[in-house]
Design an enzyme around this catalytic site. Structure first.
Site, PDB file in Angstrom:
ATOM      1  N   ASP A  10       0.389   4.077  14.062  1.00 51.31           N
ATOM      2  CA  ASP A  10       0.971   5.184  13.278  1.00 51.31           C
ATOM      3  C   ASP A  10      -0.132   5.855  12.449  1.00 51.31           C
ATOM      4  O   ASP A  10      -0.082   5.846  11.231  1.00 51.31           O
ATOM      5  CB  ASP A  10       2.097   4.660  12.369  1.00 51.31           C
ATOM      6  CG  ASP A  10       1.650   3.554  11.422  1.00 51.31           C
ATOM      7  OD1 ASP A  10       0.584   2.937  11.652  1.00 51.31           O
ATOM      8  OD2 ASP A  10       2.355   3.300  10.423  1.00 51.31           O
ATOM      9  N   HIS A 241      -6.576  -3.764   6.616  1.00 53.26           N
ATOM     10  CA  HIS A 241      -5.366  -4.140   7.363  1.00 53.26           C
ATOM     11  C   HIS A 241      -5.580  -3.974   8.877  1.00 53.26           C
ATOM     12  O   HIS A 241      -5.879  -4.930   9.578  1.00 53.26           O
ATOM     13  CB  HIS A 241      -4.173  -3.307   6.891  1.00 53.26           C
ATOM     14  CG  HIS A 241      -3.800  -3.526   5.455  1.00 53.26           C
ATOM     15  ND1 HIS A 241      -3.553  -4.773   4.931  1.00 53.26           N
ATOM     16  CD2 HIS A 241      -3.624  -2.649   4.426  1.00 53.26           C
ATOM     17  CE1 HIS A 241      -3.240  -4.663   3.655  1.00 53.26           C
ATOM     18  NE2 HIS A 241      -3.286  -3.387   3.323  1.00 53.26           N
TER      19      HIS A 241
HETATM   20  C1  BDR Z   1       0.111  -1.459   7.132  1.00 54.31           C
HETATM   21  O1  BDR Z   1       0.928  -0.399   6.636  1.00 54.31           O
HETATM   22  C2  BDR Z   1       0.348   0.847   6.940  1.00 54.31           C
HETATM   23  O2  BDR Z   1       0.400   1.683   5.826  1.00 54.31           O
HETATM   24  C3  BDR Z   1      -1.071   0.568   7.354  1.00 54.31           C
HETATM   25  O3  BDR Z   1      -1.524   1.513   8.297  1.00 54.31           O
HETATM   26  C4  BDR Z   1      -1.021  -0.823   7.925  1.00 54.31           C
HETATM   27  O4  BDR Z   1      -0.671  -0.790   9.293  1.00 54.31           O
HETATM   28  C5  BDR Z   1      -0.352  -2.326   5.960  1.00 54.31           C
HETATM   29  O5  BDR Z   1       0.735  -2.918   5.327  1.00 54.31           O
HETATM   30 CA    CA Z   2      -0.912   1.288  10.606  1.00 54.81          CA
END
Ligand code: BDR
Ligand code: CA
Length: 309
Positions: A10, A241
């Protein structure tokens, strides 16, 4: 042989870094991006996926558009406060020329897994709706996927969108529950490890010195994300992340993994919580490989070296 990977994403600022890291890694063959809602709508995230690939000079990699909504619940808010209205830090990158495929993300996943039995790794860095749908359309893929590697969840630490839930799981807990209980080899990189891999301003500035397409792109989208961290934590240091999934594929020895059954709560105020059943009291058969510890310096060095190359 290069490892065939589909990234379900995303984009997303940290998604951008993950995708660039994958493109910079000769061990990996990115066979496609599948777009999902989450940080932004899926209409926007599929445009962003096309944008990123075009800027990276990789129009040969297909993009399939996925679901715009979770399986059963009303959609939550998008994370535009974290990633910007456009999901890419309001960076005004050029509008892409390419188009998404005429099959859905779930159909693309099924098609590629059936065509390459035992060879495809599904990397999920957004809500798990597309992957759950793929497993629903063709359950036969469950035995044919090499591995599902997920950025999501929080096994032993608190959540980041609710006291107990991490964003990707919270957006579609039912999909996550399907994916975690399916029975395919599954590795979870949750907040347990991703919040321990901290990219400082100094670290990012060093990466930018490479002045290549990938690092310039990251430099363009990153300030919005850093400002979010500054507002929330008082520092522009960011967590790692989504790129952690790619680091895991490149060198799994950097992570300590424990096979533990994981139950995803789908209802009520704890919806989206990933509950590890450490003593297997619920008698669940399927185990997730949960990353519980990380050699954070090793991951940071790996990411830097790859992106700067
Ligand atoms: C996840 O949430 C999204 O905002 C980031 O892209 C990542 O995949 C982290 O909690
Ligand atoms: Ca993400």
């Amino acid at each position: 042989m290069r490892q065939k990977v589909i990234i379900d994403t995303d984009p997303g600022i940290d998604d951008t870094m993950a995708i660039m890291l994958a493109l910079k890694s000769p061990e990996l063959e990115l066979v496609g991006l599948t777009a999902i809602y989450g940080n932004v709508s899926c209409d926007q995230s599929s445009i962003n996926a096309l944008k990123l690939l075009e800027i990276a000079g990789r129009r040969d990699i297909p993009v399939a558009k996925g679901s715009n909504v979770p399986l059963f619940i009303e959609p939550h808010r998008y994370a535009t406060h974290v990633h910007g209205e456009d999901g890419l830090g309001n960076s005004n990158l050029p509008v892409p020329k390419g188009k998404v495929l005429d099959i859905s993300a779930a159909e693309f996943i099924v098609k590629m897994v059936l065509k390459n039995p035992g060879e495809i790794t599904l990397v999920s860095i957004g809500p798990l709706t597309n992957i759950a749908l793929a497993a629903r359309i063709e359950p036969g893929i469950i035995k044919l996927v090499k591995e599902v590697v997920i950025m999501g969840g929080a096994a032993t630490v608190r959540g980041n969108v609710t006291p107990v839930a991490e964003a990707n799981i919270w957006q579609d807990p039912h999909a996550a529950s399907i994916v975690f209980s399916a029975g395919w080899p599954l590795t979870m990189l949750g907040l347990d490890v991703t919040t321990k891999i901290i990219q400082t301003e100094e670290y990012l500035n060093e990466i930018y010195l490479a002045n290549n397409t990938a690092t310039n792109l990251i430099k363009a989208v990153m300030p919005f994300y850093q400002n979010f961290y500054f507002k929330r934590f008082g520092s522009k240091n960011i967590h790692t992340h989504d790129p952690s999934t790619i680091a895991y594929l490149l060198n799994s020895k950097l992570f300590t993994v424990k096979p533990i059954p994981v139950f995803v709560e789908t209802e009520g105020r704890c919806a989206g919580q990933t509950v590890p059943d450490f003593c297997n009291q619920w008698g669940t058969q399927t185990h997730a490989n949960i990353c519980v510890e990380v050699n954070f310096q090793g991951v940071l060095d790996l990411i830097k070296k790859r992106l700067m190359n």
